[in-house]
Design a protein around this motif. Structure first.
Motif, PDB file in Angstrom:
ATOM      1  N   LYS C 190       0.821  -1.210   0.000  1.00 51.12           N
ATOM      2  CA  LYS C 190       0.000   0.000   0.000  1.00 51.12           C
ATOM      3  C   LYS C 190       0.849   1.251   0.000  1.00 51.12           C
ATOM      4  O   LYS C 190       0.540   2.241  -0.666  1.00 51.12           O
ATOM      5  CB  LYS C 190      -0.901   0.005   1.248  1.00 51.12           C
ATOM      6  N   THR C 231      -2.115  -4.983 -11.476  1.00 52.22           N
ATOM      7  CA  THR C 231      -2.402  -4.879 -10.037  1.00 52.22           C
ATOM      8  C   THR C 231      -3.072  -3.552  -9.725  1.00 52.22           C
ATOM      9  O   THR C 231      -4.062  -3.493  -8.995  1.00 52.22           O
ATOM     10  CB  THR C 231      -1.099  -4.982  -9.228  1.00 52.22           C
ATOM     11  N   GLU C 235      -6.739  -2.804  -8.134  1.00 56.92           N
ATOM     12  CA  GLU C 235      -6.946  -1.953  -6.968  1.00 56.92           C
ATOM     13  C   GLU C 235      -7.991  -0.896  -7.269  1.00 56.92           C
ATOM     14  O   GLU C 235      -8.827  -0.550  -6.440  1.00 56.92           O
ATOM     15  CB  GLU C 235      -5.640  -1.246  -6.577  1.00 56.92           C
ATOM     16  N   LYS C 238     -11.395  -2.368  -7.101  1.00 53.36           N
ATOM     17  CA  LYS C 238     -11.814  -2.590  -5.715  1.00 53.36           C
ATOM     18  C   LYS C 238     -12.222  -1.268  -5.076  1.00 53.36           C
ATOM     19  O   LYS C 238     -13.214  -1.185  -4.360  1.00 53.36           O
ATOM     20  CB  LYS C 238     -10.674  -3.238  -4.911  1.00 53.36           C
ATOM     21  N   SER C 239     -11.466  -0.209  -5.362  1.00 53.12           N
ATOM     22  CA  SER C 239     -11.789   1.051  -4.704  1.00 53.12           C
ATOM     23  C   SER C 239     -13.065   1.652  -5.264  1.00 53.12           C
ATOM     24  O   SER C 239     -13.785   2.360  -4.580  1.00 53.12           O
ATOM     25  CB  SER C 239     -10.630   2.043  -4.849  1.00 53.12           C
TER      26      SER C 239
END
Lengths: 141, 120, 247
Positions: C190, C231, C235, C238-239
């Motif tokens: 992160k 990746t 992400e 997902k966000s």
């Protein structure tokens, strides 16, 4: 110390260090760079295909006469030449795309990395199969 | 466009570029070969107007054509934008470039949607 | 078989010159000599002022990267025999400012590398009493390739995007960030995400692929960057779909 001008942002500025300026024709200086730029340019011919397809759909919507005019326009030698060049570039895109795909996806099976050819190979096969299916749909009348 | 919004859009633009690349790679060669070379040159008999209209009437075919006509444009837009950055080194014009490239793709998508919705 | 071979070496003294110029030297030709041997011979016998970096002479320290006939190479791993009898042109590594002769300023790369936080990041360190972090061979295999980087910067010399946009993080820095992201002991993905998803992080890369071609350790930085784009895209999904997820 921040630098000024076109130097990399974290390089201390030293007036006497020599900084080469990258030529606008950098892509002509090596065969690999030229192939890369041609690969990128192939996307233009994909967009060209979309444009003539939109024209084709428009002609279809305006009736048989309009569509016949469109088909005649397609027979123009200049258009044929452009289509031939586009076809070459689109196929070039397909080949380079499938060859690059395995590097972009690190596929792992059973703890080991799958060899590149096992990813690109099936893609090529699928391409032939899909093309055959589309051709069948269009040609069965 | 603010840098933060641009950054949040970048993954989406890359995914559109990737999807467009897949569509271009798989579908465009056969379409271009048939409609651009084989039919006009008489190598293969071209489908009749009536049969094409029957094909296009099917909603699945319209969806297929919509995908075929929109994703490759986004693929072109993303690649062309970066080629202009790197090839011509005109990054300072990036707002204009982004607008023309992605705007063009959006416009093409809208045209495709309109044509496919109204064809009969 | 020729007894000597010519080397055309870029010379640049900041006090004296406005731009580099090529100076020709003639060195004995030995079949087993590499370009570094020739440079050392010149410095020993012809011109002691010739300035260049080298260290291990066996392809592990990453110091001796230079342009040999226009290609980025480790001079300790480039044989004269591959070029003889034509002259060999040796120039400083492309896309970096030249300090003197064949020496370039690498501060930009060093800074960008540090920005990637190339070390194991843990939310909480395990106390020594609990023993070592355990890692299976499969877990090692996932990131091992990216750990082979010797920071020689040949990839930066090959990358046209880095040449055109000095703000680009560059192949090696991103590959090393991936080396730690993929390490099962690391929990810092992160933290690295912000640096990597800058526009001058992964998104400036257009997958030219030259970095992978020139890498002497087969690290495949181009592959690492494309995989991280995937990746980053996941992400993003997902966000977007789970905005109430963990920040």
């Amino acid at each position: 110390m921040k630098s000024s001008g076109t130097a990399p942002s974290y390089t201390p500025y030293h007036p006497k260090w020599y900084r080469r300026r990258v030529s606008t024709y950098w892509w002509l200086q090596r065969g690999e760079y030229l192939k890369f730029v041609l690969r990128e340019m192939s996307s233009i011919f994909g967009a060209y295909f979309v444009v003539i397809t939109l024209v084709q759909l428009y002609a279809l919507s305006r009736g048989p006469q309009a569509y016949a005019d469109f088909e005649n326009w397609l027979k123009n030698p200049l258009v044929i030449a452009l289509n031939a060049i586009s076809f070459f570039f689109v196929v070039f895109h397909t080949i380079t795309w499938f060859n690059l795909a395995p590097r972009a996806m690190a596929v792992r099976l059973g703890g080991k990395r799958v060899p590149d050819l096992l990813i690109s190979g099936p893609n090529f096969v699928a391409w032939i199969v899909v093309s055959a299916v589309i051709a069948w749909f269009l040609l069965r009348g | 466009m603010a840098k933060e919004t641009q950054l949040r859009l970048e993954p989406l633009l890359w995914m559109l570029f990737s999807a467009g690349g897949v569509v271009t790679a798989f579908l465009i060669p056969v379409h271009l070969f048939l409609f651009g070379l084989a039919f006009p040159l008489g190598w293969i008999k071209a489908p009749e107007y009536a049969s094409l209209m029957v094909l296009v009437a099917h909603p699945l075919v319209r969806i297929y054509l919509f995908v075929l006509c929109s994703l490759p444009l986004f693929h072109w837009a993303h690649r062309f934008r970066y080629t202009l950055y790197d090839g011509l080194q005109i990054k300072h014009l990036n707002e204009v470039i982004n607008f023309c490239c992605y705007g063009g793709a959006v416009m093409g998508t809208v045209v495709a949607g309109y044509l496919l919705w109204n064809i009969h | 078989m020729a007894e000597t071979i010519k080397l055309e070496i870029a010379r640049f003294s900041p006090e004296r010159d406005a731009a580099p110029r090529l100076e020709t030297f003639e060195v004995p030709y030995r079949k087993d000599w590499v370009v570094l041997d020739a440079l050392n011979y010149i410095k020993d016998k012809s011109d002691g002022s010739l300035t260049y970096r080298w260290s291990c002479r066996m392809g592990i320290c990453g110091s001796c990267g230079m342009m040999v006939n226009g290609e980025p190479k480790l001079t300790c791993a480039t044989f004269l025999a591959d070029y003889a009898p034509t002259p060999v042109r040796v120039e400083p590594l492309r896309n970096f400012p030249v300090v003197r002769d064949l020496v370039i300023a690498m501060t930009d790369f060093m800074h960008k590398l540090v920005e990637m936080k190339p070390w194991i990041i843990r939310k909480e360190e395990k106390p020594l009493s609990e023993g070592e972090y355990l890692q299976t061979p499969e877990q090692l295999d996932i990131y091992k390739q990216y750990s082979m980087c010797i920071n020689c910067m040949l990839c930066y010399a090959a990358c046209p995007v880095y040449g055109l946009d000095p703000l680009f993080s560059g192949p090696a820095a991103i590959a090393l960030a991936q080396r730690y992201n993929l390490d099962s002991r690391d929990q810092g993905a992160k933290e690295r995400f912000t640096t990597l998803s800058q526009h001058e992080g992964i998104w400036a890369c257009t997958f030219v692929g030259e970095c992978t071609e020139v890498c002497p350790k087969h690290v495949d930085p181009a592959g690492a960057i494309q995989q991280y784009k995937l990746t980053a895209a996941k992400e993003w999904f997902k966000s977007m779909l789970l905005p109430w997820g963990e920040k």
